[in-house]
Design a protein around this motif. Structure first.
Motif, PDB file in Angstrom:
ATOM      1  N   HIS A 274      -3.153  19.389  -0.229  1.00  0.00           N
ATOM      2  CA  HIS A 274      -2.281  18.202  -0.127  1.00  0.00           C
ATOM      3  C   HIS A 274      -0.828  18.627   0.106  1.00  0.00           C
ATOM      4  O   HIS A 274      -0.478  19.787  -0.055  1.00  0.00           O
ATOM      5  N   LEU A 277       4.337  15.812  -1.189  1.00  0.00           N
ATOM      6  CA  LEU A 277       5.654  15.371  -0.688  1.00  0.00           C
ATOM      7  C   LEU A 277       5.999  13.948  -1.119  1.00  0.00           C
ATOM      8  O   LEU A 277       7.075  13.447  -0.802  1.00  0.00           O
ATOM      9  N   LEU A 281       9.585  12.053  -0.670  1.00  0.00           N
ATOM     10  CA  LEU A 281       9.688  10.905   0.241  1.00  0.00           C
ATOM     11  C   LEU A 281      10.197   9.673  -0.504  1.00  0.00           C
ATOM     12  O   LEU A 281      11.109   8.982  -0.040  1.00  0.00           O
ATOM     13  N   ASN A 282       9.619   9.406  -1.663  1.00  0.00           N
ATOM     14  CA  ASN A 282       9.956   8.157  -2.357  1.00  0.00           C
ATOM     15  C   ASN A 282      11.373   8.149  -2.903  1.00  0.00           C
ATOM     16  O   ASN A 282      11.987   7.105  -3.045  1.00  0.00           O
ATOM     17  N   PHE A 312      -3.243  12.894   8.172  1.00  0.00           N
ATOM     18  CA  PHE A 312      -1.978  12.948   7.433  1.00  0.00           C
ATOM     19  C   PHE A 312      -1.035  11.832   7.892  1.00  0.00           C
ATOM     20  O   PHE A 312      -0.451  11.109   7.071  1.00  0.00           O
ATOM     21  N   ALA A 407       6.156   7.931  -8.837  1.00  0.00           N
ATOM     22  CA  ALA A 407       5.871   6.520  -9.111  1.00  0.00           C
ATOM     23  C   ALA A 407       7.115   5.634  -9.018  1.00  0.00           C
ATOM     24  O   ALA A 407       8.047   5.762  -9.810  1.00  0.00           O
ATOM     25  N   VAL A 408       7.107   4.777  -8.021  1.00  0.00           N
ATOM     26  CA  VAL A 408       8.091   3.706  -7.873  1.00  0.00           C
ATOM     27  C   VAL A 408       7.246   2.453  -7.643  1.00  0.00           C
ATOM     28  O   VAL A 408       6.215   2.521  -6.968  1.00  0.00           O
ATOM     29  N   VAL A 411       5.259   1.248  -4.388  1.00  0.00           N
ATOM     30  CA  VAL A 411       4.098   1.994  -3.896  1.00  0.00           C
ATOM     31  C   VAL A 411       3.003   2.083  -4.944  1.00  0.00           C
ATOM     32  O   VAL A 411       1.814   2.039  -4.635  1.00  0.00           O
ATOM     33  N   ASN A 415      -1.215   0.070  -4.911  1.00  0.00           N
ATOM     34  CA  ASN A 415      -2.277   1.067  -5.015  1.00  0.00           C
ATOM     35  C   ASN A 415      -3.108   0.859  -6.278  1.00  0.00           C
ATOM     36  O   ASN A 415      -4.331   0.987  -6.253  1.00  0.00           O
ATOM     37  N   THR A 416      -2.425   0.556  -7.382  1.00  0.00           N
ATOM     38  CA  THR A 416      -3.143   0.417  -8.653  1.00  0.00           C
ATOM     39  C   THR A 416      -3.852  -0.930  -8.730  1.00  0.00           C
ATOM     40  O   THR A 416      -5.068  -1.008  -8.867  1.00  0.00           O
ATOM     41  N   MET A 419      -5.669  -1.634  -4.550  1.00  0.00           N
ATOM     42  CA  MET A 419      -6.691  -0.707  -4.062  1.00  0.00           C
ATOM     43  C   MET A 419      -7.615  -0.241  -5.185  1.00  0.00           C
ATOM     44  O   MET A 419      -8.833  -0.211  -5.034  1.00  0.00           O
TER      45      MET A 419
HETATM   46  P1  FAD Z   1      -0.943  13.672   0.439  1.00  0.00           P
HETATM   47  O1  FAD Z   1      -2.387  13.566   0.135  1.00  0.00           O
HETATM   48  O2  FAD Z   1      -0.454  14.961   0.931  1.00  0.00           O
HETATM   49  O3  FAD Z   1      -0.586  12.489   1.457  1.00  0.00           O
HETATM   50  C1  FAD Z   1       0.588  12.542   2.271  1.00  0.00           C
HETATM   51  C2  FAD Z   1       1.546  11.420   1.956  1.00  0.00           C
HETATM   52  O4  FAD Z   1       1.008  10.179   2.351  1.00  0.00           O
HETATM   53  C3  FAD Z   1       1.910  11.258   0.500  1.00  0.00           C
HETATM   54  O5  FAD Z   1       2.926  12.140   0.137  1.00  0.00           O
HETATM   55  C4  FAD Z   1       2.340   9.801   0.438  1.00  0.00           C
HETATM   56  O6  FAD Z   1       3.694   9.668   0.762  1.00  0.00           O
HETATM   57  C5  FAD Z   1       1.506   9.146   1.515  1.00  0.00           C
HETATM   58  N1  FAD Z   1       0.363   8.436   0.956  1.00  0.00           N
HETATM   59  C6  FAD Z   1      -0.908   8.872   0.858  1.00  0.00           C
HETATM   60  N2  FAD Z   1      -1.702   7.908   0.366  1.00  0.00           N
HETATM   61  C7  FAD Z   1      -0.915   6.853   0.124  1.00  0.00           C
HETATM   62  C8  FAD Z   1      -1.156   5.566  -0.406  1.00  0.00           C
HETATM   63  N3  FAD Z   1      -2.369   5.149  -0.775  1.00  0.00           N
HETATM   64  N4  FAD Z   1      -0.103   4.740  -0.543  1.00  0.00           N
HETATM   65  C9  FAD Z   1       1.126   5.121  -0.168  1.00  0.00           C
HETATM   66  N5  FAD Z   1       1.413   6.327   0.347  1.00  0.00           N
HETATM   67  C10 FAD Z   1       0.397   7.179   0.490  1.00  0.00           C
HETATM   68  N6  FAD Z   1       1.695   7.191  -4.187  1.00  0.00           N
HETATM   69  C11 FAD Z   1       2.992   7.257  -4.499  1.00  0.00           C
HETATM   70  O7  FAD Z   1       3.778   7.772  -3.693  1.00  0.00           O
HETATM   71  N7  FAD Z   1       3.479   6.775  -5.671  1.00  0.00           N
HETATM   72  C12 FAD Z   1       2.661   6.198  -6.609  1.00  0.00           C
HETATM   73  O8  FAD Z   1       3.116   5.777  -7.646  1.00  0.00           O
HETATM   74  C13 FAD Z   1       1.266   6.119  -6.311  1.00  0.00           C
HETATM   75  N8  FAD Z   1       0.411   5.566  -7.198  1.00  0.00           N
HETATM   76  C14 FAD Z   1      -0.924   5.506  -6.894  1.00  0.00           C
HETATM   77  C15 FAD Z   1      -1.795   4.887  -7.817  1.00  0.00           C
HETATM   78  C16 FAD Z   1      -3.138   4.807  -7.530  1.00  0.00           C
HETATM   79  C17 FAD Z   1      -4.078   4.125  -8.492  1.00  0.00           C
HETATM   80  C18 FAD Z   1      -3.636   5.324  -6.314  1.00  0.00           C
HETATM   81  C19 FAD Z   1      -5.087   5.223  -5.985  1.00  0.00           C
HETATM   82  C20 FAD Z   1      -2.798   5.924  -5.403  1.00  0.00           C
HETATM   83  C21 FAD Z   1      -1.422   6.009  -5.672  1.00  0.00           C
HETATM   84  N9  FAD Z   1      -0.523   6.601  -4.751  1.00  0.00           N
HETATM   85  C22 FAD Z   1       0.810   6.642  -5.068  1.00  0.00           C
HETATM   86  C23 FAD Z   1      -0.968   7.048  -3.418  1.00  0.00           C
HETATM   87  C24 FAD Z   1      -1.387   8.533  -3.331  1.00  0.00           C
HETATM   88  O9  FAD Z   1      -2.338   8.807  -4.308  1.00  0.00           O
HETATM   89  C25 FAD Z   1      -0.200   9.469  -3.468  1.00  0.00           C
HETATM   90  O10 FAD Z   1       0.785   9.132  -2.536  1.00  0.00           O
HETATM   91  C26 FAD Z   1      -0.602  10.928  -3.201  1.00  0.00           C
HETATM   92  O11 FAD Z   1      -1.654  11.308  -4.041  1.00  0.00           O
HETATM   93  C27 FAD Z   1       0.611  11.830  -3.403  1.00  0.00           C
HETATM   94  O12 FAD Z   1       0.262  13.164  -3.261  1.00  0.00           O
HETATM   95  P2  FAD Z   1       0.649  14.014  -1.965  1.00  0.00           P
HETATM   96  O13 FAD Z   1       2.094  13.873  -1.706  1.00  0.00           O
HETATM   97  O14 FAD Z   1       0.098  15.376  -2.162  1.00  0.00           O
HETATM   98  O15 FAD Z   1      -0.129  13.206  -0.868  1.00  0.00           O
END
Ligand code: FAD
Ligand code: SF4
Length: 522
Positions: A274, A277, A281-282, A312, A407-408, A411, A415-416, A419
């Protein structure tokens, strides 16, 4: 002293010197306002890593504003006259500084926007709320997209964004088409690791806390001593330079395998392929356009395959923009949604990781240690369990908002609530994500070292996920049978005999009462 024209409010997730709020900024006439308010760490039980992430990034950003010669009024959490809330601090400073106008970029949190509007109104000051151009899709654009449709599926929004912003598109005699001829490469992505595991995954870049971050760590450890999470391993990027370093390392080292292992999990390995980031980003240390452009360039130069790059880009240009649109078109009613009438309390061990369920223990422990879990851990482990247990969506939301460094509310909430918990009755997703423990068994080796068995739905060794899955289908049979995408699952549940149904119910009730041994007492 010269009159203060604009007081430019910068919140903890608005750390971008090019944000709209700075447009027209004049050094001699305007000033920036930033404040560390205790309420932002207490309105939900914010974990220590999350609070440090925000405060450390804010303090570093404040330093760069100073270097750029921008006048700044910054209140630290530990300063003697710090207000408990952002609103109290702002009201106090407005009285003192007497600006002509307040200016802000749209906040990431509806609650904060209301609080600032209230201060402006009671102080009889004009407030200019400027569109957040960090995002590809403005709020009016999303509202127009939503108004033109009966149902709001991410896929159509994503394709529209790809076309509009010409991302991974080709334009030739046959018209504008997605690169590679397809919008979606899921068939090549989303694999589990083989029996030998993830192999040598490149280590993510880590950043040793500098004196500014160390001060924040000490402050949070003393001021929020009882809050969840640990700080010994805090190593997140808290400046733009560090965030860019993380982005470059991800593109070079992990993007090529990102797509393939996007949904995989491996015990004791929180990072995998993963990007990590989301927090950068947020907080606006990174711009999504530069992140997407870097991924696209990696595809064009042959450094990463299309399936990974598309997977991605879909997350950033698709999901991230889409959930923001959902948040702002649905708030504030969205916060109260509870379509499945869930009434249970969140188990206390979500805040400690003390459970015998191997998958949950690992996901919770790494969450509390790093403030991070990947998407599948959030959706199909912690989220899935809360959904099938029947936890009140408000409590699930408060937990997710508290524990992750990214967590903001804009977003986290869709998701919570949408989704993961299906509390919005299908605004975000066409069906609840429910599965037995066999899904986790397929995507990880957790079940091999767990006292439970994902194949069993009743009995002492029954996997709680599996029991709760059948119980969920039975409890919501009437509502789910109207959903064509759930028809098969509901029909399978209907085939259980009366005795099987009773046994599932009894075991599920025991899990809910905490009598099935799921909580670990050290
Ligand atoms: P990667 O897997 O590397 O994905 C790349 C980027 O894509 C992420 O950095 C993120 O900016 C974006 N992204 C991916 N999936 C989502 C998504 N479903 N919604 C929005 N952006 C996404 N994401 C948050 O940024 N903040 C949260 O508070 C948050 N809460 C979540 C709560 C739940 C219940 C679920 C199921 C998902 C949540 N997500 C949240 C979405 C996602 O799980 C995270 O963005 C991701 O796991 C962050 O890790 P990464 O940067 O390694 O993401
Ligand atoms: Fe998780 Fe069930 Fe597998 Fe245990 S058996 S790791 S609880 S899915």
């Amino acid at each position: 002293m010269a009159e203060l024209r604009n007081l430019v409010i910068v919140l903890g997730d608005q750390l971008d010197p090019d944000a709209a709020a700075f447009d027209g900024f004049q050094a001699g006439r305007d000033a920036v306002w930033m404040a560390e308010a205790a309420e932002e760490s207490t309105h939900v039980w914010s974990s220590k890593p999350r609070t440090v992430m925000f405060l450390a990034a804010m303090r570093h950003f404040a330093l760069t504003l100073g270097e750029a010669g921008r006048r700044l009024h910054y209140t630290r959490l530990d300063s003697r006259d710090a207000g408990d809330t952002l609103a109290a601090q702002l009201r106090h400073d407005v009285r003192r500084l007497q600006p002509v106008r307040l200016v802000i970029t749209t906040p990431g949190d509806w609650r904060v926007l209301q609080a600032i509007k209230e201060v402006a109104a009671t102080s009889e000051l004009p407030l200019e709320v400027r569109e957040d151009r960090h995002f590809y899709c403005s709020l009016p654009e999303f509202a127009a997209h939503a108004n033109a449709r009966k149902s709001l599926r991410m896929e159509y929004f994503y394709r529209e964004q790809r076309r509009r912003h010409r991302v991974l598109m080709t334009d030739d005699a046959n018209g504008i088409r997605p690169v590679g001829g397809r919008w979606n490469f899921d068939a090549e992505n989303r694999k589990a690791f083989g029996p030998n595991g993830p192999g040598a995954v490149p280590r993510p870049v880590t950043f040793e806390p500098d004196p500014v971050t160390r001060d924040v760590i000490a402050l949070v450890n003393s001021r929020f001593a009882g809050h969840p999470g640990r700080l010994e391993d805090f190593a997140w990027p808290v400046t733009r330079a560090q965030a860019l370093h993380s982005l470059n390392a991800f593109i070079e080292e992990r993007l090529p395998l990102f797509g393939r292992y996007q949904d995989a999990m491996w015990p004791g390995n929180p990072w995998l392929y993963h990007s990590h980031l989301s927090a950068a980003l947020n907080l606006k240390l990174l711009n999504p356009r530069e992140v997407v452009a870097a991924a696209e360039a990696a595809y064009e130069d042959g450094r990463a395959p299309l399936a990974s790059v598309e997977g991605f880009v879909r997350q950033i240009l698709g999901w991230r923009e889409y959930v923001r649109g959902i948040y702002w078109t649905q708030m504030p009613e969205y916060l109260e949604r509870n379509a499945l009438g869930a009434r249970e309390d969140l188990p206390a061990w979500y805040w400690t990781g003390a459970t015998d369920m191997a998958c949950l223990r690992d996901a919770l422990t790494q969450t509390l240690t790093h403030g991070y879990a990947n998407h599948i851990q959030r959706l199909m482990v912690t989220g899935l369990y809360a959904l099938m247990l029947g936890v009140q969506p408000g409590q699930v939301h408060a937990w997710y908002l508290a524990v992750y460094v990214d967590a903001v509310e804009w977003v986290e909430l869709p998701n919570t609530l949408g989704m993961s918990q299906y509390a919005d009755d299908g605004v975000m997703g066409s069906k609840p994500y429910v599965a037995t423990g066999k899904y986790i068994q397929r995507m990880s080796p957790y079940c091999r070292n767990c006292r439970y068995d994902p194949a069993q739905r009743i009995g002492d060794r029954a996997c709680p996920f599996t029991t709760l899955y059948w119980d969920f289908l039975m409890r919501h049979e009437a509502a789910l049978s109207k959903n064509p995408r759930m028809a098969l699952q509901v029909r399978n549940a209907a085939r259980l005999t009366g005795a099987e149904r009773n046994a599932v119910r009894r075991r599920a009730d025991a899990i809910r009462r905490g009598e099935a041994g799921v909580e670990r007492h050290e």
